[in-house]
Design an enzyme around this catalytic site. Structure first.
Site, mmCIF file in Angstrom:
data_model
loop_
_atom_site.group_PDB
_atom_site.id
_atom_site.type_symbol
_atom_site.label_atom_id
_atom_site.label_comp_id
_atom_site.label_asym_id
_atom_site.label_seq_id
_atom_site.Cartn_x
_atom_site.Cartn_y
_atom_site.Cartn_z
ATOM 1 N N ASP A 23 -13.930 -32.383 104.482
ATOM 2 C CA ASP A 23 -14.655 -31.817 103.328
ATOM 3 C C ASP A 23 -13.727 -31.802 102.122
ATOM 4 O O ASP A 23 -12.503 -31.957 102.256
ATOM 5 C CB ASP A 23 -15.132 -30.385 103.635
ATOM 6 C CG ASP A 23 -15.900 -29.757 102.472
ATOM 7 O OD1 ASP A 23 -16.746 -30.449 101.869
ATOM 8 O OD2 ASP A 23 -15.655 -28.580 102.147
ATOM 9 N N SER A 24 -14.302 -31.544 100.953
ATOM 10 C CA SER A 24 -13.486 -31.416 99.737
ATOM 11 C C SER A 24 -12.595 -30.178 99.824
ATOM 12 O O SER A 24 -11.652 -30.053 99.055
ATOM 13 C CB SER A 24 -14.403 -31.273 98.526
ATOM 14 O OG SER A 24 -15.179 -30.095 98.661
ATOM 15 N N CYS A 58 -19.583 -32.619 104.138
ATOM 16 C CA CYS A 58 -19.694 -32.382 102.699
ATOM 17 C C CYS A 58 -20.932 -33.127 102.210
ATOM 18 O O CYS A 58 -21.017 -34.349 102.378
ATOM 19 C CB CYS A 58 -18.428 -32.926 102.030
ATOM 20 S SG CYS A 58 -18.441 -32.843 100.233
ATOM 21 N N GLU A 67 -12.979 -21.427 97.292
ATOM 22 C CA GLU A 67 -11.649 -21.993 97.601
ATOM 23 C C GLU A 67 -10.550 -20.964 97.328
ATOM 24 O O GLU A 67 -9.515 -20.951 97.975
ATOM 25 C CB GLU A 67 -11.388 -23.243 96.741
ATOM 26 C CG GLU A 67 -12.216 -24.458 97.138
ATOM 27 C CD GLU A 67 -11.834 -25.044 98.493
ATOM 28 O OE1 GLU A 67 -10.640 -25.207 98.753
ATOM 29 O OE2 GLU A 67 -12.761 -25.327 99.292
ATOM 30 N N CYS A 89 -24.890 -27.357 100.206
ATOM 31 C CA CYS A 89 -23.444 -27.569 100.092
ATOM 32 C C CYS A 89 -22.826 -26.776 101.240
ATOM 33 O O CYS A 89 -23.222 -25.626 101.480
ATOM 34 C CB CYS A 89 -22.954 -27.050 98.742
ATOM 35 S SG CYS A 89 -21.151 -26.946 98.597
ATOM 36 N N HIS A 91 -20.130 -25.333 101.572
ATOM 37 C CA HIS A 91 -19.421 -24.096 101.213
ATOM 38 C C HIS A 91 -20.373 -22.885 101.205
ATOM 39 O O HIS A 91 -19.928 -21.751 101.399
ATOM 40 C CB HIS A 91 -18.824 -24.207 99.797
ATOM 41 C CG HIS A 91 -17.529 -24.967 99.714
ATOM 42 N ND1 HIS A 91 -17.451 -26.333 99.824
ATOM 43 C CD2 HIS A 91 -16.253 -24.533 99.507
ATOM 44 C CE1 HIS A 91 -16.184 -26.717 99.673
ATOM 45 N NE2 HIS A 91 -15.437 -25.638 99.482
HETATM 46 N N1 DGL Z 1 -18.694 -28.727 100.429
HETATM 47 C C1 DGL Z 1 -19.200 -29.644 99.525
HETATM 48 C C2 DGL Z 1 -20.619 -30.064 99.707
HETATM 49 O O1 DGL Z 1 -21.151 -29.884 100.777
HETATM 50 C C3 DGL Z 1 -18.525 -30.027 98.281
HETATM 51 C C4 DGL Z 1 -18.431 -29.056 97.220
HETATM 52 C C5 DGL Z 1 -17.552 -29.549 96.113
HETATM 53 O O2 DGL Z 1 -16.424 -29.910 96.381
HETATM 54 O O3 DGL Z 1 -18.044 -29.552 94.989
HETATM 55 O O4 DGL Z 1 -21.221 -30.585 98.807
#
Ligand code: DGL
Length: 265
Positions: free
Chosen positions: A8-9, A71, A149, A181, A183
């Site tokens: 993931d990011s 992600c 984060e 997302c 997150h």
């Molecule tokens: N966790 C991410 C997603 O599912 C990325 C969020 C990001 O880095 O902007 O889109």
């Protein structure tokens, strides 16, 4: 036993890893967080595609038998290229707009996702296949990922930002909300407080991990025997990632050997 890479990011993919540890505990996991570059959601499509491919190549070079692109943003911009290049099973994550359209009673569905996901061709092609009587209220969650984060999950700043982002969805009287997302599942309690008890929240982690399980079966990788371990790799700080994993994962890690590393890749 398979070596499964989860990328993931940043820390968002831990919501998928958590489900994987629950459903498929007896494997070796490598979690790769590109926290030095989060958020991806406000970057260009070509940047996201190149970087995601680079991260997945790293996972293959380090022995992964399968990868979960945990992600939505990276899946939207890069999954086709990743699958075309890599010879191993690659599982992606998409906003659950299809199950949401099926579950919604009043046909009004909120979608909270990154700007890149909402603007992507992949998301918009999926949207075009859904019944036109269903109305989707799309909202970019600008600013949410950096706060997560930073560990600010229950902070007043998070509450104010969430309230702003959810306003239009609540006003449109959506009865279903898609968390698009990885997150955002960590904000579920907060979101629930703001939208009330009656809106159904759709999060696809469970379906993604079931798909991973099927892919492992099909590729003869489902054998569960060996020493369970979890490597936490971060392009920012490995110790911070481990602290976040210990805070956010609900699955007990007690039987697992854990280590972390900060990477310059
Ligand atoms: N966790 C991410 C997603 O599912 C990325 C969020 C990001 O880095 O902007 O889109």
């Amino acid at each position: 036993m398979a070596t499964i890479g989860v990328f993931d990011s940043g820390v968002g993919g831990l919501s998928i890893l958590d489900e994987a540890l629950k459903q498929l505990p007896l494997h070796h996991y490598i979690y790769l967080a590109d926290s030095a570059n989060a958020p991806y959601g406000e970057k260009s499509a070509s940047w996201i595609a190149n970087r995601s491919l680079h991260m997945c190549r790293y996972l293959v070079e380090h022995g992964c038998d399968a990868i979960v692109v945990a992600c939505n943003t990276a899946t939207a911009e890069a999954i086709a290229q990743i699958r075309a290049e890599l010879q191993i099973p690659v599982i992606g994550v998409e906003p659950g707009i299809k199950p949401a359209a099926m579950q919604s009673q009043n046909g009004v569905v909120g979608v909270l996702a990154t700007e890149a996901t909402l603007n992507s061709d992949k998301f918009n092609s999926l949207l075009a296949t859904l019944p036109s009587q269903c109305r989707f209220i799309k909202q970019a969650g600008a600013g949410l990922v950096p706060l997560i984060e930073n560990g600010e999950i229950e902070s007043p700043a998070m509450r104010t930002l969430l309230q702003t982002h959810l306003q239009g969805i609540v006003q449109a009287q959506a009865d279903t909300l898609v968390l698009g997302c990885t997150h955002y599942p960590f904000l579920k309690n907060h979101i629930r407080e703001l939208i009330g008890a009656s809106i159904t929240i759709v999060d696809t982690s469970d379906a993604v991990v079931r798909q991973l399980g099927r892919q492992l079966e099909q590729h003869g990788l489902a054998n569960e025997a060996g020493i369970m371990s979890l490597n936490l790799l971060s392009t920012a700080n490995g110790d911070t990632l481990q602290a976040m994993a210990e805070r956010l994962l609900q699955t007990p890690l007690s039987h697992r050997s854990i280590n972390n590393q900060s990477l310059m890749i």
